[in-house]
Design an enzyme around this catalytic site. Sequence first.
Site, PDB file in Angstrom:
ATOM      1  CB  SER A   1      21.690  11.508  -5.578  1.00 37.86           C
ATOM      2  OG  SER A   1      20.852  10.446  -5.951  1.00 37.86           O
TER       3      SER A   1
ATOM      4  CB  SER B   1      17.628  11.800  -6.028  1.00 37.11           C
ATOM      5  OG  SER B   1      18.617  11.899  -5.032  1.00 37.11           O
TER       6      SER B   1
ATOM      7  CE  LYS C   1      18.216  14.693  -2.881  1.00 37.29           C
ATOM      8  NZ  LYS C   1      19.235  13.645  -3.120  1.00 37.29           N
TER       9      LYS C   1
END
Lengths: 471, 94, 468
Positions: free
Chosen positions: C163, C139, C64
């Site tokens: 997330s 996210s 990420k």
Amino acid sequence: MYQSFIGLEIHIQLLTESKVFCGCTNRFGDEPNTNVCPVCMGYPGVLPALNEEAIRLSYIVARTLNCELSPRAIFERKNYFYPDMPKNYQISQFSSPLGRNGWIDIEYAGKPRRVRIHEIHLEEDAGKMIHAGDMSLLDYNRAGTPLLEIVTEPDMEAGEEAEILLQNFRRTIRYLGVCDGNMEEGSMRCDANVSINLEGQGLGRKVEIKNLNSSRFVKMALNYEITRQKELFGKGGKIVQETRLWNENRDVTEPMRTKESAHDYRYFPEPDLPPFIPGAEFLAKVDKGLVELPEARKARFVKEYGLSAAAADFLVAEKATADFYEQTVKLGAAPAAAAAWLQFDVRKILNRDGKELADCPLTAGRLAQLLSLLADGRIHGKIAKQVLEAVFAEDKDPGQLIKEKGWQSMSDMSQLAALVDQALAANAAAVDAVKAGDRKPLGFLVGQIMKQTGGMAEPRLVQELLKQKIK
Amino acid sequence: MIHSMDVSELKITAELANLDLTGEDLASLGNEVEKILDYFSSMMEADTAGLAAGKAGSAANRLRPDVRTPGDADALLENAPELEGRFIVIPNVL
Amino acid sequence: MESPFLRWRNFLSDSAARKKYEDYVKAADAKVGAFLEFDADRGLGLVSDANPGADLAGVPFAVKDIIAVKGFHLTCGSKILENLVSPYTATAVEKLIARGGVMVGKTNLDEFGMGSSTDNSALGKTNNPWDQGRVAGGSSGGSAAAVAAGMAAFALGSDTGGSVRQPAAFCGVYGLKPTYGAVSRYGLVAYASSLDVIGVCARSVEMTRAVFDIIRGQDEKDQSSQAGGSGPAAKNRVIGVLGGNLGLDPAVDRAYRKTMDFYKAQGFELREINLAMAEYYVPVYYTIATAEASANLARYTGVRYGYRPDYAENPEELTRKARSEGFGSEVKLRILLGTYVLRSGFQDQYYQRAHKLREAIRADFDKAFGGAGLILMPVFPTQAFLRGQSGLDQFQQKLADRFTTAANLAGLPAMSFPAAVEDGLPVGMQFMAPAFGEALLFDAIKLYEAQFPCPVPPSYKPEWIEGS
């Protein structure tokens, strides 16, 4: 009658190898932005890692200043934006600082005064911002260096007291080896606050003073401010709670220009750092770092070694000097002689050569040896001074130098007697004068013999012999 | 029910956060902030007597040795938007 | 036991396999948009000692774009960091690279991890591999989508309030949120420091376990990290479940019942638990998370790195312009909220109160785990939602964090797993365990996986991925 209330906020940079939350070098005077890493530059994703030496030194100060230690010291974030502060929050301590409720004892105008310490906390320093034309230059070498803040209660009344407290405190931290106390370079900084009020009415409106780069300026600024406030008060004016700057060119305080911006630090506990709990084992380690402080040491020197207050004062001013002195005495030197030599002859050479006692060819062992040679009469006073110079010049032991240079005192009585006889024969007029009661030519005769022996004759013995023979 | 954020409070908050809010932002963010603060007010009904704010179960006394670990300062300066020698520069027209 | 990485081992050292893989990623990502940056060459360059025997040798993984990898961008999905190249690597990533793993690319996310859809990214759009009209979740949407579509063996994400678990549930993969402190946060860009943790998205329980075992551990660069040890032993076969009206979409409700039935059939006792503090999870979470975020994001001012406005007269203007032009509206909203709840005069009623309630939430779970060995609950009340009017607005998305935020507030491990495919979309459920009880999660979910393996999105079935 007015009463004034003075408090100080003192910041000291701790003498650690690395910064407080990262491994960057903690050093003054390097090229800009060389001692920086992602942590102290506030890069995304980095975390602080607390330096154990910064913590140890902080607790040494807290213990020395008689503080109560928080059972759980915690770090908090102090939030405000400033370009020299990489994260735009400062990791500091707020609700649970490491030390509280301590004190420093000082003496002013012959009276003792106990100044209470409100709190002591550890925080990170900011970088430096230099203004240059229509831009500002940023250097983050100082960002993240360990800074210890000591906040006193408003327990002083005169600028002179603040100056004395600062001088004592500076000597103390240098003794402890936690900070070099250099106010010009900023390793020790001080903000002062003062309020005045009618006697018995308690504290007045607090005015803070910044930009104080020496303890003398602290005294001057405070006394200026007290006078200014008293006059204002007397005229029925209103004292504004504000921050003022000391203008060292004009010797006045001036209001600091402030922006009309909101002001709220929004402290909250630093989630990246666990609390610090000072346990018994840790405190034992801290206590090993505690030393006898200058005031106590001075009193002991007077009592134990029979020194004058002035001599003791000189010796304890720097810990290195006092340690050197005691080592010399321990090695057998007479306390008074060792003190006198350090205070005069040694200091003269150090000053002349720009050297430090801790870092010069003279060691306590060498000084003790020199003083013992002198006491035993193996050299005499004038030669001893020559030997001291030679120790500095050649970095050798006094004993060796005396041997190499043939500086041993000539103290063989028969040898000296022969020299005296020679001198008496060659200077009949002088001998007659002495016999007639004039003692002055005695000195001349001693001088003749000293000249003849290249200064090696022991003058005391020569004098004795002369007196015997002329009688 | 506690009071929600009015425009002047929003402006002070934005100033503390170093955000410039345009008229549009001010309206839309203001509404959203108000909605969430209203929602937060449910916390006011909880009985917090006898509760202390703790700290996530992290162990205490984590320390690192005082050792220098030199970093690559030059790489960091490459990311700086403006330099003057080794200084990072920001505008400051007085 | 067979290595969970077997299908991917030395994948990138074989030139034919590598070409096939890179071509596939190029084609698949044109539709999914999981990556913000993909560069297998650069990733291979980070592996200093290419030991073909290493357990991750040649295994491509994704990270990420809120976790630092030296030489790759570190945008956090934000315009303010769009051009920042990281000068260092996160500890968790370093550990994977040291085992031979190849970090092939940085995945899309909601700006600074703030969102539940990945649509709050300023730098790209990520679609759900199961339905391009739907969000991938957030996210860590890019990481979950990349793994779901077979573009990486596994991916690291970050989980502050769900997330990792929520996008994993939306995309039909496994998503682990470890115990707070079990994995070093060094190199994870902070959103909310007391809640953030690096997590894992993968297509099998064993791979999730293997990756977690590599990245976990105390780190001297993260003084909030903990070794954890071997963790608690399984105390019983009681699974705590939630009763009452949970406000779930029917498909999610069906999936929850399906998993309960499965574990009952496996001989577990299901026991309804009372989580008295449940109604406070979301407000407490958003109060604490935004407060910490307001400080964590204060460093982005365009002074030392990152976006700098074209013109400013002084430092204040520079900072304000950089932040106002560089941050997206959801980030600004959370900074404003967080600044507000910390202000003097408001701090007591918001931030301090939330902190106290957080302690009560922690105590609530201590009590629950006194009786149950594990807790089973939904991840999100809906499946992957549509974009636009028919989807969830930002406020509704926040309310929907009610099942995921608990694990972050209490610092406990939790793992979502693909429980069902309903109406052509996956549904995820999650287990929570006591602190450092990750192994308990793996063991329990493995039972489910044996009967219901990881589903594969219909248009993304490269031969190297496992599942049904």
